[in-house]
Design a protein around this motif. Sequence first.
Motif, short mmCIF file in Angstrom:
data_model
loop_
_atom_site.label_atom_id
_atom_site.label_comp_id
_atom_site.label_asym_id
_atom_site.label_seq_id
_atom_site.Cartn_x
_atom_site.Cartn_y
_atom_site.Cartn_z
N MET A 28 -0.68 7.32 -4.51
CA MET A 28 -1.05 7.22 -5.91
C MET A 28 -2.07 8.28 -6.31
N ARG A 120 -3.03 5.14 1.62
CA ARG A 120 -2.96 3.85 0.93
C ARG A 120 -4.35 3.39 0.50
N LEU A 123 -5.73 -1.00 -5.65
CA LEU A 123 -5.76 -0.69 -7.08
C LEU A 123 -7.17 -0.45 -7.60
N LEU A 126 -8.43 2.99 -6.63
CA LEU A 126 -7.76 4.01 -7.42
C LEU A 126 -8.33 4.05 -8.84
N ARG A 149 -1.80 -0.18 -13.04
CA ARG A 149 -1.36 -1.36 -12.27
C ARG A 149 0.16 -1.42 -12.18
N TYR A 152 1.33 1.27 -9.82
CA TYR A 152 0.97 0.85 -8.47
C TYR A 152 1.99 -0.16 -7.93
N VAL A 156 4.20 1.22 -4.69
CA VAL A 156 3.76 0.84 -3.34
C VAL A 156 4.94 0.59 -2.40
#
Length: 195
Positions: A28, A120, A123, A126, A149, A152, A156
Amino acid sequence: MSEIKHNTDAKVRAPGLLLHKTVVLVGMMGAGKTAVGRALAARLAVPFLDSDAEIESAANMTIPEIFERDGEPFFRDKESQVIGRLLDEEKGILSTGGGAFLAGHNRQMITERGVSVWLRADLNVLWNRVKHKDTRPLLRTADPYATLRALYEDRVPVYAQADLTVTSDGEISIDNMVDRVVDALLTRPDVLERT
């Protein structure tokens, strides 16, 4: 963009380590791909490559400008072309944009010619890293947190298909993240080995 020495050798020598394949960092926005990638490249004494920077340099435009003028599908096509070229031309550390790994043909190309490493991060980590930046075209929405969100949650499961996963908890230093990535890479002697 800084000059990058091209190395067409099958292997690149680093102090005490031998890199056999390009390491492609995926994940991300805000996961640390650029910061960790630069430090990892320095540690391994190999070039650091950034697919977004290469695209911006070639287009003489920023990523947000490309998105605005040409749209995301055009950008994704160029991104695939650049990643393919960099995998063929370089042995080093390649940082990719957050959406690059979502395309199945990109995942296949990366696994066949390099190795993917998912950085990784959860949230909240990030969000804390990206909420004050205006350089993320996908977050230019009425509710950027909700957008992040949703991205994400969608992404993922795809990132989980990466060859290796290294967790970034947002608490450790970049150097310690590099240690984690090197340790993960050393589990793949076809990618990185001690000399």
